[in-house]
Design an enzyme around this catalytic site. Sequence first.
Site, PDB file in Angstrom:
ATOM      1  N   ASN A  10       0.895  -1.067  -0.235  1.00 30.76           N
ATOM      2  CA  ASN A  10      -0.035  -0.100   0.020  1.00 30.76           C
ATOM      3  C   ASN A  10       0.929   1.234   0.040  1.00 30.76           C
ATOM      4  O   ASN A  10       1.522   1.640   1.035  1.00 30.76           O
ATOM      5  CB  ASN A  10      -0.971  -0.127   1.492  1.00 30.76           C
ATOM      6  CG  ASN A  10      -1.724   1.171   1.443  1.00 30.76           C
ATOM      7  OD1 ASN A  10      -1.758   2.049   0.514  1.00 30.76           O
ATOM      8  ND2 ASN A  10      -2.256   1.318   2.680  1.00 30.76           N
ATOM      9  N   TRP A  11       1.017   1.823  -1.136  1.00 32.41           N
ATOM     10  CA  TRP A  11       2.123   2.853  -1.272  1.00 32.41           C
ATOM     11  C   TRP A  11       1.357   4.209  -1.007  1.00 32.41           C
ATOM     12  O   TRP A  11       2.204   5.172  -0.884  1.00 32.41           O
ATOM     13  CB  TRP A  11       2.575   3.110  -2.751  1.00 32.41           C
ATOM     14  CG  TRP A  11       3.120   1.758  -3.238  1.00 32.41           C
ATOM     15  CD1 TRP A  11       3.424   0.804  -2.686  1.00 32.41           C
ATOM     16  CD2 TRP A  11       3.475   1.694  -4.686  1.00 32.41           C
ATOM     17  NE1 TRP A  11       4.245  -0.156  -3.426  1.00 32.41           N
ATOM     18  CE2 TRP A  11       4.226   0.469  -4.734  1.00 32.41           C
ATOM     19  CE3 TRP A  11       3.756   2.503  -5.793  1.00 32.41           C
ATOM     20  CZ2 TRP A  11       4.949  -0.189  -5.739  1.00 32.41           C
ATOM     21  CZ3 TRP A  11       4.402   2.012  -6.775  1.00 32.41           C
ATOM     22  CH2 TRP A  11       5.042   0.735  -6.870  1.00 32.41           C
ATOM     23  N   LYS A  12       0.238   4.214  -0.307  1.00 33.71           N
ATOM     24  CA  LYS A  12      -0.415   5.413   0.368  1.00 33.71           C
ATOM     25  C   LYS A  12      -0.406   6.493  -0.801  1.00 33.71           C
ATOM     26  O   LYS A  12       0.011   6.458  -1.892  1.00 33.71           O
ATOM     27  CB  LYS A  12      -0.003   5.616   1.542  1.00 33.71           C
ATOM     28  CG  LYS A  12      -0.135   4.229   2.498  1.00 33.71           C
ATOM     29  CD  LYS A  12      -0.194   4.498   3.946  1.00 33.71           C
ATOM     30  CE  LYS A  12      -0.224   3.223   4.724  1.00 33.71           C
ATOM     31  NZ  LYS A  12      -0.163   3.473   6.060  1.00 33.71           N
ATOM     32  N   HIS A  96      -9.532   1.192   4.539  1.00 42.17           N
ATOM     33  CA  HIS A  96      -8.319   1.406   5.325  1.00 42.17           C
ATOM     34  C   HIS A  96      -8.504   2.310   6.479  1.00 42.17           C
ATOM     35  O   HIS A  96      -9.334   3.471   6.353  1.00 42.17           O
ATOM     36  CB  HIS A  96      -7.365   2.140   4.406  1.00 42.17           C
ATOM     37  CG  HIS A  96      -6.122   2.058   5.166  1.00 42.17           C
ATOM     38  ND1 HIS A  96      -5.504   2.933   6.175  1.00 42.17           N
ATOM     39  CD2 HIS A  96      -4.834   0.999   4.861  1.00 42.17           C
ATOM     40  CE1 HIS A  96      -4.288   2.479   6.212  1.00 42.17           C
ATOM     41  NE2 HIS A  96      -3.823   1.554   5.911  1.00 42.17           N
ATOM     42  N   GLU A  98      -7.129   4.826   7.695  1.00 39.23           N
ATOM     43  CA  GLU A  98      -6.784   6.155   7.257  1.00 39.23           C
ATOM     44  C   GLU A  98      -7.955   6.700   6.513  1.00 39.23           C
ATOM     45  O   GLU A  98      -8.313   7.834   6.710  1.00 39.23           O
ATOM     46  CB  GLU A  98      -5.546   6.350   6.266  1.00 39.23           C
ATOM     47  CG  GLU A  98      -4.286   6.345   7.483  1.00 39.23           C
ATOM     48  CD  GLU A  98      -3.181   5.517   6.702  1.00 39.23           C
ATOM     49  OE1 GLU A  98      -3.152   5.518   5.507  1.00 39.23           O
ATOM     50  OE2 GLU A  98      -2.074   5.193   7.381  1.00 39.23           O
ATOM     51  N   GLU A 167      -5.493  -4.824  10.171  1.00 46.68           N
ATOM     52  CA  GLU A 167      -4.433  -3.707  10.694  1.00 46.68           C
ATOM     53  C   GLU A 167      -5.024  -3.010  12.268  1.00 46.68           C
ATOM     54  O   GLU A 167      -5.785  -2.072  12.104  1.00 46.68           O
ATOM     55  CB  GLU A 167      -4.539  -2.755   9.331  1.00 46.68           C
ATOM     56  CG  GLU A 167      -4.183  -3.291   8.302  1.00 46.68           C
ATOM     57  CD  GLU A 167      -3.571  -2.416   7.112  1.00 46.68           C
ATOM     58  OE1 GLU A 167      -2.498  -2.572   6.909  1.00 46.68           O
ATOM     59  OE2 GLU A 167      -4.092  -1.349   7.032  1.00 46.68           O
ATOM     60  N   GLY A 173       2.130   2.351  11.013  1.00 46.36           N
ATOM     61  CA  GLY A 173       3.059   3.412  10.646  1.00 46.36           C
ATOM     62  C   GLY A 173       3.851   3.992  11.818  1.00 46.36           C
ATOM     63  O   GLY A 173       4.773   4.910  12.234  1.00 46.36           O
ATOM     64  N   SER A 213       3.391  -2.048  10.481  1.00 41.25           N
ATOM     65  CA  SER A 213       4.461  -2.095  10.483  1.00 41.25           C
ATOM     66  C   SER A 213       5.175  -3.728  10.442  1.00 41.25           C
ATOM     67  O   SER A 213       6.050  -3.906  11.215  1.00 41.25           O
ATOM     68  CB  SER A 213       5.144  -1.585  11.988  1.00 41.25           C
ATOM     69  OG  SER A 213       4.538  -0.332  12.223  1.00 41.25           O
ATOM     70  N   GLY A 234       2.732  -1.089   4.485  1.00 40.31           N
ATOM     71  CA  GLY A 234       2.718   0.431   4.067  1.00 40.31           C
ATOM     72  C   GLY A 234       4.294   0.860   3.700  1.00 40.31           C
ATOM     73  O   GLY A 234       4.887   0.647   2.850  1.00 40.31           O
ATOM     74  N   GLY A 235       4.979   1.332   5.017  1.00 40.15           N
ATOM     75  CA  GLY A 235       6.253   2.048   4.982  1.00 40.15           C
ATOM     76  C   GLY A 235       7.284   1.069   4.419  1.00 40.15           C
ATOM     77  O   GLY A 235       8.108   1.307   3.376  1.00 40.15           O
TER      78      GLY A 235
END
Length: 250
Positions: A10-12, A96, A98, A167, A173, A213, A234-235
């Site tokens: 997930n490159w956001k 998600h 966010e 999640e 993150g 994470s 993500g990251g």
Amino acid sequence: MSRQKIIAGNWKMNKTPGEAVGLAQAIKAACAKAPKAKVVVCPPFTALAAVSAVVRGGAVALGAQNMHWEKSGAYTGEVSAAMLLDLGCSYVILGHSERRTYFGETDETVNRKVKAALAAGLIPIVCVGETLAQRKENQTDAVVSAQVVNGLAGLGADLGRIVVAYEPVWAIGTGLTATPAQAQAVHALIRGKLTELGGAALAQTIAIQYGGSMKPDNAPELLSQTDIDGGLIGGAALDAVSFMGIVNAA
Ligand code: PGA
């Protein structure tokens, strides 16, 4: 039951089209050796066309990070399932945390999106998870159960076509990860809810990813849990080496 593991990046809101092409090329090249896991990359909308051209015909699948439930119309700033399909997407991340936190998404809107995605032929990756406050108040099971039951209501046999991502919001993150035992406990709870919705045989086929994470060093233990069938990253998905470290752990 052996479910194929699915690792999705997930490159956001990261990567211009040019940057995204570079990352996609590196992941595609690394996946030429036929990874055991299903690999999906989810760039921002603006990079979907460029990344689609890179990954087309290879082992890496394309996903989007959101979509609207309507087919078309006066919905400024939104995109439809058909638009994503046309760009070569086969997956779409929905609900998600966010999106729930910053953009007001609810289980009801998530449910509409899930139905629209399935109707169009996209595979929804449906995200659920509790906040730190909810975990501290022992609300994890109630919160996650409600998200699963309400977000996935009324799908019928199509339930078997979805992916769920657990999640925990406090792990996204933050560098904090659920322990393998904490994650497994919630994954088992989710599979129980999926069993209530669609029966045991169907529920056993549904992939439940962990997200929050996940990194190459903690991935092997998380991915070895009975009900953890992959990761939503993500990251660590923004770098080909760390993303492939997780893919190769699966
Ligand atoms: P993270 O994000 O790996 O950076 O914690 C996961 C996600 O939000 O999907």
